[in-house]
Scaffold this motif. Sequence first.
Motif, PDB file in Angstrom:
ATOM      1  N   LEU A 243       0.833  -1.212   0.000  1.00  0.00           N
ATOM      2  CA  LEU A 243       0.000   0.000   0.000  1.00  0.00           C
ATOM      3  C   LEU A 243       0.863   1.256   0.000  1.00  0.00           C
ATOM      4  O   LEU A 243       0.511   2.262  -0.628  1.00  0.00           O
ATOM      5  CB  LEU A 243      -0.927   0.004   1.213  1.00  0.00           C
ATOM      6  CG  LEU A 243      -2.340  -0.572   1.033  1.00  0.00           C
ATOM      7  CD1 LEU A 243      -3.149   0.276   0.064  1.00  0.00           C
ATOM      8  CD2 LEU A 243      -2.310  -2.009   0.581  1.00  0.00           C
ATOM      9  N   SER A 244       2.008   1.202   0.665  1.00  0.00           N
ATOM     10  CA  SER A 244       2.911   2.341   0.636  1.00  0.00           C
ATOM     11  C   SER A 244       3.407   2.602  -0.775  1.00  0.00           C
ATOM     12  O   SER A 244       3.484   3.759  -1.220  1.00  0.00           O
ATOM     13  CB  SER A 244       4.102   2.087   1.572  1.00  0.00           C
ATOM     14  OG  SER A 244       5.046   3.138   1.492  1.00  0.00           O
ATOM     15  N   ALA A 245       3.709   1.532  -1.523  1.00  0.00           N
ATOM     16  CA  ALA A 245       4.167   1.689  -2.906  1.00  0.00           C
ATOM     17  C   ALA A 245       3.038   2.154  -3.820  1.00  0.00           C
ATOM     18  O   ALA A 245       3.259   2.941  -4.751  1.00  0.00           O
ATOM     19  CB  ALA A 245       4.749   0.369  -3.409  1.00  0.00           C
ATOM     20  N   LEU A 246       1.819   1.708  -3.574  1.00  0.00           N
ATOM     21  CA  LEU A 246       0.675   2.127  -4.393  1.00  0.00           C
ATOM     22  C   LEU A 246       0.297   3.577  -4.131  1.00  0.00           C
ATOM     23  O   LEU A 246      -0.245   4.251  -5.005  1.00  0.00           O
ATOM     24  CB  LEU A 246      -0.527   1.218  -4.127  1.00  0.00           C
ATOM     25  CG  LEU A 246      -0.426  -0.192  -4.697  1.00  0.00           C
ATOM     26  CD1 LEU A 246      -1.518  -1.084  -4.101  1.00  0.00           C
ATOM     27  CD2 LEU A 246      -0.543  -0.175  -6.224  1.00  0.00           C
ATOM     28  N   ALA A 247       0.552   4.067  -2.916  1.00  0.00           N
ATOM     29  CA  ALA A 247       0.374   5.475  -2.550  1.00  0.00           C
ATOM     30  C   ALA A 247      -1.024   5.997  -2.859  1.00  0.00           C
ATOM     31  O   ALA A 247      -1.212   6.874  -3.702  1.00  0.00           O
ATOM     32  CB  ALA A 247       1.425   6.334  -3.256  1.00  0.00           C
ATOM     33  N   PHE A 321      -2.542  -2.937  -8.877  1.00  0.00           N
ATOM     34  CA  PHE A 321      -1.761  -3.936  -8.146  1.00  0.00           C
ATOM     35  C   PHE A 321      -2.023  -5.299  -8.762  1.00  0.00           C
ATOM     36  O   PHE A 321      -3.178  -5.689  -8.943  1.00  0.00           O
ATOM     37  CB  PHE A 321      -2.139  -3.973  -6.669  1.00  0.00           C
ATOM     38  CG  PHE A 321      -1.497  -5.119  -5.923  1.00  0.00           C
ATOM     39  CD1 PHE A 321      -0.123  -5.196  -5.810  1.00  0.00           C
ATOM     40  CD2 PHE A 321      -2.269  -6.127  -5.366  1.00  0.00           C
ATOM     41  CE1 PHE A 321       0.479  -6.261  -5.138  1.00  0.00           C
ATOM     42  CE2 PHE A 321      -1.688  -7.185  -4.692  1.00  0.00           C
ATOM     43  CZ  PHE A 321      -0.309  -7.251  -4.580  1.00  0.00           C
ATOM     44  N   ILE A 322      -0.954  -5.995  -9.106  1.00  0.00           N
ATOM     45  CA  ILE A 322      -1.072  -7.359  -9.623  1.00  0.00           C
ATOM     46  C   ILE A 322      -0.555  -8.290  -8.534  1.00  0.00           C
ATOM     47  O   ILE A 322       0.649  -8.362  -8.265  1.00  0.00           O
ATOM     48  CB  ILE A 322      -0.275  -7.552 -10.925  1.00  0.00           C
ATOM     49  CG1 ILE A 322      -0.687  -6.514 -11.965  1.00  0.00           C
ATOM     50  CG2 ILE A 322      -0.503  -8.956 -11.472  1.00  0.00           C
ATOM     51  CD1 ILE A 322       0.119  -6.581 -13.252  1.00  0.00           C
ATOM     52  N   GLY A 323      -1.477  -8.985  -7.906  1.00  0.00           N
ATOM     53  CA  GLY A 323      -1.100  -9.911  -6.846  1.00  0.00           C
ATOM     54  C   GLY A 323      -1.055 -11.353  -7.299  1.00  0.00           C
ATOM     55  O   GLY A 323      -0.587 -12.224  -6.575  1.00  0.00           O
ATOM     56  N   LEU A 345       2.064   1.233 -11.020  1.00  0.00           N
ATOM     57  CA  LEU A 345       1.872  -0.214 -11.144  1.00  0.00           C
ATOM     58  C   LEU A 345       2.780  -0.899 -10.135  1.00  0.00           C
ATOM     59  O   LEU A 345       3.983  -0.616 -10.076  1.00  0.00           O
ATOM     60  CB  LEU A 345       2.216  -0.683 -12.558  1.00  0.00           C
ATOM     61  CG  LEU A 345       2.199  -2.200 -12.810  1.00  0.00           C
ATOM     62  CD1 LEU A 345       0.803  -2.769 -12.590  1.00  0.00           C
ATOM     63  CD2 LEU A 345       2.680  -2.515 -14.218  1.00  0.00           C
ATOM     64  N   VAL A 346       2.194  -1.760  -9.323  1.00  0.00           N
ATOM     65  CA  VAL A 346       2.946  -2.540  -8.351  1.00  0.00           C
ATOM     66  C   VAL A 346       2.582  -4.006  -8.548  1.00  0.00           C
ATOM     67  O   VAL A 346       1.390  -4.340  -8.643  1.00  0.00           O
ATOM     68  CB  VAL A 346       2.632  -2.106  -6.904  1.00  0.00           C
ATOM     69  CG1 VAL A 346       3.367  -2.990  -5.899  1.00  0.00           C
ATOM     70  CG2 VAL A 346       3.002  -0.639  -6.687  1.00  0.00           C
ATOM     71  N   ALA A 347       3.599  -4.868  -8.637  1.00  0.00           N
ATOM     72  CA  ALA A 347       3.373  -6.302  -8.817  1.00  0.00           C
ATOM     73  C   ALA A 347       4.216  -7.065  -7.803  1.00  0.00           C
ATOM     74  O   ALA A 347       5.405  -6.765  -7.620  1.00  0.00           O
ATOM     75  CB  ALA A 347       3.720  -6.728 -10.239  1.00  0.00           C
ATOM     76  N   GLN A 394       8.997  -7.465  -5.280  1.00  0.00           N
ATOM     77  CA  GLN A 394       8.041  -6.420  -5.603  1.00  0.00           C
ATOM     78  C   GLN A 394       8.638  -5.461  -6.623  1.00  0.00           C
ATOM     79  O   GLN A 394       9.740  -4.946  -6.452  1.00  0.00           O
ATOM     80  CB  GLN A 394       7.642  -5.635  -4.358  1.00  0.00           C
ATOM     81  CG  GLN A 394       6.596  -4.545  -4.611  1.00  0.00           C
ATOM     82  CD  GLN A 394       6.185  -3.849  -3.334  1.00  0.00           C
ATOM     83  OE1 GLN A 394       6.735  -2.807  -3.001  1.00  0.00           O
ATOM     84  NE2 GLN A 394       5.233  -4.434  -2.616  1.00  0.00           N
ATOM     85  N   TRP A 395       7.895  -5.261  -7.694  1.00  0.00           N
ATOM     86  CA  TRP A 395       8.282  -4.264  -8.715  1.00  0.00           C
ATOM     87  C   TRP A 395       7.298  -3.118  -8.649  1.00  0.00           C
ATOM     88  O   TRP A 395       6.070  -3.328  -8.675  1.00  0.00           O
ATOM     89  CB  TRP A 395       8.258  -4.909 -10.100  1.00  0.00           C
ATOM     90  CG  TRP A 395       8.560  -3.974 -11.240  1.00  0.00           C
ATOM     91  CD1 TRP A 395       9.644  -3.146 -11.346  1.00  0.00           C
ATOM     92  CD2 TRP A 395       7.793  -3.796 -12.434  1.00  0.00           C
ATOM     93  NE1 TRP A 395       9.596  -2.453 -12.544  1.00  0.00           N
ATOM     94  CE2 TRP A 395       8.464  -2.842 -13.227  1.00  0.00           C
ATOM     95  CE3 TRP A 395       6.609  -4.364 -12.911  1.00  0.00           C
ATOM     96  CZ2 TRP A 395       7.980  -2.422 -14.474  1.00  0.00           C
ATOM     97  CZ3 TRP A 395       6.132  -3.948 -14.146  1.00  0.00           C
ATOM     98  CH2 TRP A 395       6.812  -2.986 -14.922  1.00  0.00           C
ATOM     99  N   ALA A 396       7.806  -1.903  -8.565  1.00  0.00           N
ATOM    100  CA  ALA A 396       6.964  -0.713  -8.531  1.00  0.00           C
ATOM    101  C   ALA A 396       7.466   0.273  -9.572  1.00  0.00           C
ATOM    102  O   ALA A 396       8.675   0.532  -9.669  1.00  0.00           O
ATOM    103  CB  ALA A 396       7.007  -0.056  -7.136  1.00  0.00           C
ATOM    104  N   VAL A 397       6.542   0.813 -10.362  1.00  0.00           N
ATOM    105  CA  VAL A 397       6.916   1.705 -11.448  1.00  0.00           C
ATOM    106  C   VAL A 397       5.834   2.758 -11.649  1.00  0.00           C
ATOM    107  O   VAL A 397       4.643   2.487 -11.447  1.00  0.00           O
ATOM    108  CB  VAL A 397       7.159   0.910 -12.758  1.00  0.00           C
ATOM    109  CG1 VAL A 397       5.896   0.187 -13.201  1.00  0.00           C
ATOM    110  CG2 VAL A 397       7.678   1.813 -13.882  1.00  0.00           C
TER     111      VAL A 397
END
Length: 401
Positions: A243-247, A321-323, A345-347, A394-397
């Motif tokens: 959630l921190s990465a998704l902001a 988010f792709i879980g 995008l966070v996966a 975790q990849w965040a972009v």
Amino acid sequence: MTRKWLSVVGIGEDGLAGLSPIARTLIDHADVLVGGDRHLAMLPNDDRERLVWTSPLRESIDEILRRRRQAICVLASGDPMWYGIGVTLLRRIPLEEMTILPAPSTFSLACARLGWSLTEVETVSLCNRPPELLHTYLYPGAKLLILSEGKQTPAIVADRLTRRGFGNSSMIVLERLGGVHERHIEGIASNWRETDLADLSAIAVECIADPGTTTLPRTPGLPDDAYHHDGQLTKREVRALTLSALAPIPGELLWDVGAGCGSIAIEWMRSHPRCRAIAIEKARTQYIADNAAALGTPGLHIIDGKAPATLKDLPQPNAIFIGGGVTADGMLETCWAALPPGGRLVANVVTIEGERRLFQWQEKVGGTFTRITVQRAEPIGRFLGWRSLAPITQWAVVKSA
């Protein structure tokens, strides 16, 4: 200049007597009057056309739009821009064509009666909304002002409070605020028995937690046992970092792809009442629905289906988010194409195949990798030892263009 053909006038329980001269002029010069039976009954009888709100409401709005060349006045309760018809009308009619005159809102009048500061009150409407919305607003010391949907709403609120461990909370139902028949009915949630009530009211609640009641925070990382699940759950520590990465930002929309039991989407929505989310999941939609209701996000949109096929017609997200399913054909391509510039995008993946796929995309569009490893202390005989959870990559972009 655009002609202002539509006026929206807030009116209170005191009727025409409480209106300003400008509001009276707008009503007097209207060709068509629109409102509920209660509001229209406040006006003197004449031969002007009157439209009573229908269900669904969009049919009435269509009728208003068909009379665009006429002067139309809509009567609304209190402040039309606070959970009111003004907000609904503005979705289809430009502000340049409207005049909006609010009266004191129910919330303002209630605070005046109670001596509460409106800036320190949690406000919520249960008009055409599920009562599960209350769950995120319950914490010790909270002051709630709730718009009722009908005379049964106070009993529903009392039941929710009692079931959630706030049965000692005080309740005051404020009826017909601002009118000569104003009435206040007081009680305790766990003992609430009042049924002789007005259809419309405000419910004031001072939340008092029963001894031993656990209150869930709105911050990310709820306890794992807050969720009903079959093991497919993003664990607490990973959830907080995700959630921190998704902001999340108020008003934004999240796609939770491969949502499992829905924990990421639910905590995204819990971060702010205006945050929205869509959970896409094939096998566990009932878990998601149960968790959303229990944790105060009944507005979570749940799609029963497999991504990426189910994604093509959804509203554009601000974050994805792709879980699960990151290696599915076309998954990352579809999600990336759906994001606007500035979208996130966070996966999360746990397999080597998933990592390989993410590395390929990182080489094309950038982003950062984080390796998340969590160890929890668990009993080993009479002692405690560390047990490692499956490591997460975790990849965040952020999409630049």
